[in-house]
Design an enzyme around this catalytic site. Structure first.
Site, mmCIF file in Angstrom:
data_model
loop_
_atom_site.group_PDB
_atom_site.id
_atom_site.type_symbol
_atom_site.label_atom_id
_atom_site.label_comp_id
_atom_site.label_asym_id
_atom_site.label_seq_id
_atom_site.Cartn_x
_atom_site.Cartn_y
_atom_site.Cartn_z
ATOM 1 N N ARG A 164 11.192 41.157 -14.626
ATOM 2 C CA ARG A 164 11.495 41.400 -16.035
ATOM 3 C C ARG A 164 11.744 40.116 -16.819
ATOM 4 O O ARG A 164 11.099 39.869 -17.823
ATOM 5 C CB ARG A 164 12.736 42.298 -16.167
ATOM 6 C CG ARG A 164 12.530 43.721 -15.713
ATOM 7 C CD ARG A 164 13.677 44.594 -16.183
ATOM 8 N NE ARG A 164 13.600 45.950 -15.654
ATOM 9 C CZ ARG A 164 14.458 46.909 -15.951
ATOM 10 N NH1 ARG A 164 15.459 46.661 -16.761
ATOM 11 N NH2 ARG A 164 14.323 48.120 -15.448
ATOM 12 N N HIS A 210 4.553 51.046 -18.276
ATOM 13 C CA HIS A 210 5.890 50.455 -18.333
ATOM 14 C C HIS A 210 6.906 51.531 -18.720
ATOM 15 O O HIS A 210 7.214 51.717 -19.904
ATOM 16 C CB HIS A 210 5.888 49.328 -19.371
ATOM 17 C CG HIS A 210 7.024 48.365 -19.243
ATOM 18 N ND1 HIS A 210 7.161 47.506 -18.172
ATOM 19 C CD2 HIS A 210 8.073 48.107 -20.050
ATOM 20 C CE1 HIS A 210 8.237 46.767 -18.341
ATOM 21 N NE2 HIS A 210 8.814 47.116 -19.465
ATOM 22 N N TYR A 254 5.051 51.624 -39.021
ATOM 23 C CA TYR A 254 4.514 50.972 -40.209
ATOM 24 C C TYR A 254 3.606 49.785 -39.870
ATOM 25 O O TYR A 254 2.651 49.515 -40.596
ATOM 26 C CB TYR A 254 5.648 50.482 -41.117
ATOM 27 C CG TYR A 254 6.569 51.579 -41.586
ATOM 28 C CD1 TYR A 254 6.094 52.652 -42.339
ATOM 29 C CD2 TYR A 254 7.925 51.553 -41.267
ATOM 30 C CE1 TYR A 254 6.938 53.660 -42.768
ATOM 31 C CE2 TYR A 254 8.781 52.555 -41.694
ATOM 32 C CZ TYR A 254 8.284 53.611 -42.439
ATOM 33 O OH TYR A 254 9.116 54.606 -42.858
#
Length: 633
Positions: A164, A210, A254
């Site tokens: 990670r 993921h 958006y």
């Protein structure tokens, strides 16, 4: 008071006499109030006799209770009770407890206490035997809790470090970033195609590759699209992706995104080579495959940098200029004994996307490339100019104008810090502070009062605000063996070149095998085309394909795979085969096979191919240097 204390003792001793004790206490208070004298010994004597009577009654009751036969628990009940008590303990603790109970039972003087502990010890032994028998039946392994917690935490920390938080030295990406780019490649979001909503990309990444939070995935996507966070963005964003003021990006519903041209050329171009060259592993639900590492052809880790915090380790790789990194890597590949001075001439220092000045000494920069650790001094780019001031803008004053700020410093934080310093009178001589930044760049105007030195105030601003900061850098990354390691410039180039050369060999070997299969088919079709009428007649006369295969093999002298290619082709195409074109294609494939054989047998040719691909990517995506080194360093 004595009567009250005795009543409380009676209440604690037995609930049976609690009510009588309370009545006696109230009786004593009533008698003392009726006498009117605190020391009325006559009334007190009466109360005292009642107390003595109560004590005698309680003692006789306790004597009866002592000799009353008690209901003993069965051995099974005692064993279950002891097992519940001892279950959280380990095997060693159980043995110690049973031994301690035996010691207490043998050393006690009271027979009742000794019998009680002896029975508890026997129950503990029975619990130990039953627990051991149950463990054997269910194949349970006893383990030390401390050792188990230590091993589990070590496994967790290594997962966080390698899976990670830290980037891979080969492609310069963390696992989440790699999966985002691969998902966009699978969706065919190329640089020459329209943008799509980021929410679609995030959903694809979460559903297929993921299985973590959508916020973490979107934050990684946003960072790869911010031009002020990376030197060469990997994602082309459309919409509000944040700013240097610290403003957050708009919601994923958006904003829109697609792959950048650099990401396609430097990281994803060779994915079409197939699973033979690109190592793939199953995803979390084994429904599809994902690449272990992307086939990067330039050192992306140095170009775009990285930042991450894991368990007890932290990485902070500063970004560098793409052309300088490629030139230094090419020079090191051709001359492995290249000195640090020669490498520093090619890559003088980090190049940050926000520009500014690097005022560190040459020794600090050399430490970065020698040891992989150092502290860098970054300073904002500022100059002094005369600006219009006042309400009517007719006055002229000197002002310190800031046009570039240090890396990872928010402009709003700088303005707030200057205002705080002026309000506390730690900075004097500042008349006005304005933010005139626009889409063309940063412009912070700090007006100076009359009769004050602008150069002196600018020096104080560098000392007391974030216009100058220290950056602790560390080239910490995960190597090919999935171990975190401290790199320097040489070891980083070694790791990247070793990975790239190995990948090029696998890619060219896969191309070699593919060419051999194509050449075999071309030769078979060419042989069939020369005797097309005989081949068609033989196939038409045979109802069984196995018999046709045997006869064709005897007629043409071809292998089983070549005969299968002929039989798979429709008969009308066999009659229309262009033998000349097939022979020309076979000739070109033979020449390509010879060049591939020569390449795979010569390491120097493999290295030259790696260098050519690096230089091609650098030439197509190079940018001028933004961060300038201070001449005084």
């Amino acid at each position: 008071r004595t009567q009250g204390i005795r009543a409380k003792k009676c209440k604690r001793s037995s609930l049976m006499f609690a009510a009588q004790a309370a009545q006696l206490f109230r009786l004593g208070i009533a008698l003392s109030k009726s006498s009117g004298v605190r020391g009325d010994w006559g009334q007190s004597a009466r109360v005292g006799s009642l107390v003595r009577l109560l004590h005698c009654t309680r003692a006789s009751e306790e004597k009866k209770q002592k000799f009353r036969p008690r209901k003993r628990k069965s051995n099974v009940a005692q064993t279950k009770e002891a097992t519940k008590t001892l279950r959280p303990l380990s095997e060693t603790q159980r043995k110690r407890l049973s031994t301690g109970l035996l010691g207490i039972s043998t050393g006690s003087e009271d027979k009742g206490v000794r019998d009680k502990f002896a029975s508890a010890s026997k129950a503990a032994k029975r619990a130990l035997r039953s627990a051991a028998k149950r463990d054997e039946q269910h194949d349970v392994a006893r383990a030390d809790v401390v050792a188990e917690l230590r091993d589990a935490y070590l496994r967790y920390s290594m997962t966080v470090i390698t899976g990670r938080a830290l980037p891979d030295v080969r492609d310069g990406l963390k696992v989440g970033q790699r999966r985002i780019l691969y998902a966009m490649h699978q969706l065919q979001l190329r640089a020459d195609r329209p943008h799509v909503k980021c929410a679609r990309v995030v959903g694809e990444v979460l559903g297929r590759l993921h299985p973590h939070g959508d916020v973490a995935v979107y934050d990684s996507l946003v960072r790869m699209a911010q031009p002020f966070s990376t030197n060469v963005p990997l994602i082309d964003g459309h919409g509000n992706f944040g700013s240097e003021d610290g403003d957050a990006a708009a919601a994923m519903r958006y904003t829109e995104c697609r792959l950048s041209r650099f990401a396609e050329e430097a990281l994803l171009r060779d994915l079409s080579a197939g699973t033979t060259a690109v190592q793939m592993v199953p995803n979390f639900d084994e429904s599809q495959f994902e690449p272990i590492i992307l086939p990067a052809c330039v050192p992306v880790l140095l170009v775009n940098g990285a930042s991450g915090i894991a368990v007890s380790v932290k990485t902070e790789v500063p970004p560098h200029n793409l052309a300088e990194v490629v030139n230094a890597c090419v020079a090191y590949a051709r001359k492995p004994n290249l000195t640090l001075a020669e490498m520093s001439a090619l890559i003088p220092g980090p190049d940050f996307p926000c520009g500014a000045l690097l005022v560190s000494s040459r020794k600090d920069i050399a430490d970065l490339y020698m040891t992989g650790k150092t502290v860098l001094e970054l300073r904002a780019r500022a100059h002094i100019e005369t600006v219009a001031s006042g309400r009517t803008r007719r006055e002229r004053r000197e002002a310190v104008v800031v046009t570039e700020i240090p890396y990872q410093v928010q402009k709003a934080a700088i303005l707030q810090q200057i205002e705080s310093q002026v309000a506390r009178k730690r900075l004097e001589g500042i008349a006005d502070l304005r933010d005139e930044s626009d889409r063309d760049g940063i412009r912070i105007v700090i007006e100076i009062k009359k009769r004050c030195s602008a150069a002196e105030i600018m020096g104080k601003l560098f000392e007391s605000t974030l216009l100058q900061r220290r950056l602790f850098v560390s080239l910490l990354a995960v190597d090919a063996e999935k171990r975190h390691r401290q790199f320097n410039l040489r070891s980083l180039f070694d790791a990247f070149l070793s990975f790239r050369k190995e990948f090029v060999r696998r890619r060219e070997h896969a191309e070699l095998l593919n060419l051999k299969r194509r050449l075999s088919v071309a030769e078979a079709l060419s042989a069939a085309g020369r005797r097309a009428e005989d081949v068609v007649k033989l196939i038409s006369s045979e109802a069984d394909s196995s018999q046709a295969s045997v006869k064709l093999q005897a007629m043409l002298g071809l292998s089983d795979d070549q005969i299968a290619a002929i039989l798979d082709m429709p008969l009308r195409r066999l009659l229309r085969l262009e033998v000349a074109q097939l022979e020309a294609d076979a000739s070109r494939m033979r020449e390509k096979l010879e060049s591939l054989d020569s390449l795979l047998n010569d390491d120097s040719k493999v290295l030259e191919l790696v260098i050519q691909e690096m230089e091609a990517v650098a030439a197509a995506n190079k940018t001028p240097r933004r961060t300038q080194l201070d001449p005084r360093s």
